[in-house]
Design a protein around this motif. Structure first.
Motif, PDB file in Angstrom:
ATOM      1  N   VAL A  47       0.926  -0.731   0.074  1.00  0.00           N
ATOM      2  CA  VAL A  47       0.144  -0.171  -0.416  1.00  0.00           C
ATOM      3  C   VAL A  47       0.694   1.005  -0.545  1.00  0.00           C
ATOM      4  O   VAL A  47       2.093   1.152   0.492  1.00  0.00           O
ATOM      5  CB  VAL A  47      -0.766   0.346   1.124  1.00  0.00           C
ATOM      6  N   ASP A  48       0.406   2.319  -0.987  1.00  0.00           N
ATOM      7  CA  ASP A  48       0.885   3.760  -0.937  1.00  0.00           C
ATOM      8  C   ASP A  48       0.128   4.138  -0.005  1.00  0.00           C
ATOM      9  O   ASP A  48      -0.557   4.334  -0.145  1.00  0.00           O
ATOM     10  CB  ASP A  48       1.053   4.173  -2.357  1.00  0.00           C
ATOM     11  N   ILE A  49       1.140   5.120   1.293  1.00  0.00           N
ATOM     12  CA  ILE A  49      -0.080   5.474   1.566  1.00  0.00           C
ATOM     13  C   ILE A  49       1.043   7.166   1.694  1.00  0.00           C
ATOM     14  O   ILE A  49       1.966   7.789   1.472  1.00  0.00           O
ATOM     15  CB  ILE A  49      -0.024   5.026   3.228  1.00  0.00           C
ATOM     16  N   ALA A  50      -0.226   8.011   1.760  1.00  0.00           N
ATOM     17  CA  ALA A  50       0.601   9.795   1.556  1.00  0.00           C
ATOM     18  C   ALA A  50       0.008  10.614   2.896  1.00  0.00           C
ATOM     19  O   ALA A  50      -0.802  10.302   3.382  1.00  0.00           O
ATOM     20  CB  ALA A  50       0.050  10.449   0.716  1.00  0.00           C
ATOM     21  N   LEU A  51       1.597  11.341   3.213  1.00  0.00           N
ATOM     22  CA  LEU A  51       0.803  12.242   4.771  1.00  0.00           C
ATOM     23  C   LEU A  51       0.449  12.935   3.876  1.00  0.00           C
ATOM     24  O   LEU A  51       0.957  13.860   2.777  1.00  0.00           O
ATOM     25  CB  LEU A  51       2.365  12.933   5.377  1.00  0.00           C
ATOM     26  N   ALA A  52      -0.579  13.136   4.062  1.00  0.00           N
ATOM     27  CA  ALA A  52      -1.563  14.732   2.853  1.00  0.00           C
ATOM     28  C   ALA A  52      -2.381  15.781   4.577  1.00  0.00           C
ATOM     29  O   ALA A  52      -3.139  15.648   5.241  1.00  0.00           O
ATOM     30  CB  ALA A  52      -2.842  13.714   2.713  1.00  0.00           C
ATOM     31  N   LYS A  53      -1.920  16.456   3.684  1.00  0.00           N
ATOM     32  CA  LYS A  53      -2.905  18.410   4.131  1.00  0.00           C
ATOM     33  C   LYS A  53      -4.584  18.729   3.366  1.00  0.00           C
ATOM     34  O   LYS A  53      -4.082  18.312   1.849  1.00  0.00           O
ATOM     35  CB  LYS A  53      -2.482  19.271   4.066  1.00  0.00           C
ATOM     36  N   GLY A  54      -5.255  18.355   3.849  1.00  0.00           N
ATOM     37  CA  GLY A  54      -6.791  18.786   3.378  1.00  0.00           C
ATOM     38  C   GLY A  54      -6.573  20.254   2.924  1.00  0.00           C
ATOM     39  O   GLY A  54      -5.439  21.331   2.700  1.00  0.00           O
ATOM     40  N   LYS A  55      -7.348  20.094   1.596  1.00  0.00           N
ATOM     41  CA  LYS A  55      -7.032  21.551   0.617  1.00  0.00           C
ATOM     42  C   LYS A  55      -8.879  21.768   1.292  1.00  0.00           C
ATOM     43  O   LYS A  55      -9.834  21.465   1.755  1.00  0.00           O
ATOM     44  CB  LYS A  55      -7.746  20.876  -0.673  1.00  0.00           C
ATOM     45  N   LYS A  56      -8.607  23.301   0.859  1.00  0.00           N
ATOM     46  CA  LYS A  56      -9.705  24.086   1.019  1.00  0.00           C
ATOM     47  C   LYS A  56     -10.587  24.442  -0.416  1.00  0.00           C
ATOM     48  O   LYS A  56      -9.587  23.758  -1.486  1.00  0.00           O
ATOM     49  CB  LYS A  56      -9.111  25.343   1.044  1.00  0.00           C
ATOM     50  N   MET A  57     -11.491  25.202  -0.289  1.00  0.00           N
ATOM     51  CA  MET A  57     -12.812  24.710  -1.447  1.00  0.00           C
ATOM     52  C   MET A  57     -11.859  25.656  -2.305  1.00  0.00           C
ATOM     53  O   MET A  57     -12.231  25.213  -3.816  1.00  0.00           O
ATOM     54  CB  MET A  57     -13.744  25.902  -1.344  1.00  0.00           C
ATOM     55  N   TYR A  58     -11.358  26.823  -2.665  1.00  0.00           N
ATOM     56  CA  TYR A  58     -10.673  27.109  -3.827  1.00  0.00           C
ATOM     57  C   TYR A  58      -9.358  26.440  -4.397  1.00  0.00           C
ATOM     58  O   TYR A  58      -9.380  27.238  -5.455  1.00  0.00           O
ATOM     59  CB  TYR A  58     -10.151  28.652  -3.370  1.00  0.00           C
ATOM     60  N   ASP A  59      -8.504  26.108  -3.107  1.00  0.00           N
ATOM     61  CA  ASP A  59      -8.101  24.654  -3.820  1.00  0.00           C
ATOM     62  C   ASP A  59      -8.117  24.106  -4.554  1.00  0.00           C
ATOM     63  O   ASP A  59      -7.208  23.652  -5.451  1.00  0.00           O
ATOM     64  CB  ASP A  59      -6.753  24.715  -2.882  1.00  0.00           C
ATOM     65  N   LYS A  60      -9.448  23.544  -4.072  1.00  0.00           N
ATOM     66  CA  LYS A  60     -10.247  22.514  -5.152  1.00  0.00           C
ATOM     67  C   LYS A  60     -10.308  22.890  -6.037  1.00  0.00           C
ATOM     68  O   LYS A  60     -10.868  22.189  -7.859  1.00  0.00           O
ATOM     69  CB  LYS A  60     -11.368  21.863  -4.691  1.00  0.00           C
ATOM     70  N   ARG A  61     -10.945  24.714  -6.862  1.00  0.00           N
ATOM     71  CA  ARG A  61     -11.783  24.984  -7.478  1.00  0.00           C
ATOM     72  C   ARG A  61     -10.021  24.646  -8.830  1.00  0.00           C
ATOM     73  O   ARG A  61     -10.514  24.534 -10.331  1.00  0.00           O
ATOM     74  CB  ARG A  61     -11.932  26.137  -7.337  1.00  0.00           C
ATOM     75  N   GLN A  62      -8.816  25.579  -7.979  1.00  0.00           N
ATOM     76  CA  GLN A  62      -8.016  26.181  -9.103  1.00  0.00           C
ATOM     77  C   GLN A  62      -7.028  24.434  -9.778  1.00  0.00           C
ATOM     78  O   GLN A  62      -6.801  24.393 -11.244  1.00  0.00           O
ATOM     79  CB  GLN A  62      -6.664  25.955  -8.039  1.00  0.00           C
ATOM     80  N   SER A  63      -7.045  23.396  -8.540  1.00  0.00           N
ATOM     81  CA  SER A  63      -7.031  22.210  -8.889  1.00  0.00           C
ATOM     82  C   SER A  63      -8.323  21.503 -10.969  1.00  0.00           C
ATOM     83  O   SER A  63      -7.232  21.008 -11.507  1.00  0.00           O
ATOM     84  CB  SER A  63      -7.619  20.765  -8.639  1.00  0.00           C
ATOM     85  N   LEU A  64      -9.321  21.623 -10.245  1.00  0.00           N
ATOM     86  CA  LEU A  64     -10.290  21.524 -12.346  1.00  0.00           C
ATOM     87  C   LEU A  64      -9.847  22.711 -12.915  1.00  0.00           C
ATOM     88  O   LEU A  64     -10.098  22.277 -13.509  1.00  0.00           O
ATOM     89  CB  LEU A  64     -11.769  21.407 -10.672  1.00  0.00           C
ATOM     90  N   LYS A  65      -9.768  23.530 -12.222  1.00  0.00           N
ATOM     91  CA  LYS A  65      -8.940  24.561 -13.513  1.00  0.00           C
ATOM     92  C   LYS A  65      -8.001  23.709 -13.760  1.00  0.00           C
ATOM     93  O   LYS A  65      -8.001  24.222 -15.810  1.00  0.00           O
ATOM     94  CB  LYS A  65      -9.323  26.621 -13.142  1.00  0.00           C
TER      95      LYS A  65
END
Length: 159
Positions: A126-144
């Motif tokens: 299993v690959d596991i990642a230490l991750a930091k949650g994205k904010k809503m504006y980060d998700k919109r930027q990812s989609l863009k």
């Protein structure tokens, strides 16, 4: 992740990904861990009958546990078939677990599984990642960004 580990992942016949994870989180660091499975669980994973949706990792008493991973019951299994959503132990070194435990003390960090694959010796990893949650504006930027890459690929193919 070094090149040797990347080659192992590419050669794997089974690659079960957590596609939603890269949309929901920024990956800070990644680790490769072994996973403790029963006989019918490994058979189901080799058939690709597993899901990482809503799965996460926790550290309990100095051990890393994977919770919420769904491994479908093996079709040819008998009365000894496994439970589909049981907690599974992950195999990491003490140093790695300690490093992750210290990182989890910061607000907004979590550990999520990103990929399940079979290595060259037939063991599930299993690959596991230490991750930091994205904010809503980060998700919109990812989609863009994703849409922009898609349009550039279309324009390049037509050119």
């Amino acid at each position: 992740m070094n090149k040797e580990e990347q080659e192992i992942r590419k050669k794997s016949p089974v690659q079960i990904r957590n596609k939603k994870a890269s949309f929901e989180y920024f990956f800070v660091d990644t680790y490769m861990a072994g996973i403790v499975l029963t006989g019918t669980e490994i058979k189901s994973i080799r058939l690709g009958k597993a899901s990482l949706v809503d799965a996460y990792c926790v550290i309990i008493n100095g051990e890393m546990w994977l919770k919420g991973m769904n491994v479908s019951p093996y079709f040819y299994g008998s009365y000894s078939n496994h439970e589909s959503k049981r907690d599974r132990k992950l195999l990491l070194t003490r140093r790695e677990i300690y490093r992750l435990q210290e990182a989890l003390k910061q607000v907004g960090y979590t550990i999520i599984p990103t990929l399940v694959f079979i290595d060259e010796k037939g063991r599930a990893k299993v690959d596991i990642a230490l991750a930091k949650g994205k904010k809503m504006y980060d998700k919109r930027q990812s989609l863009k960004d994703k849409e922009d890459r898609r349009e550039m690929d279309r324009a390049f193919k037509n050119f």
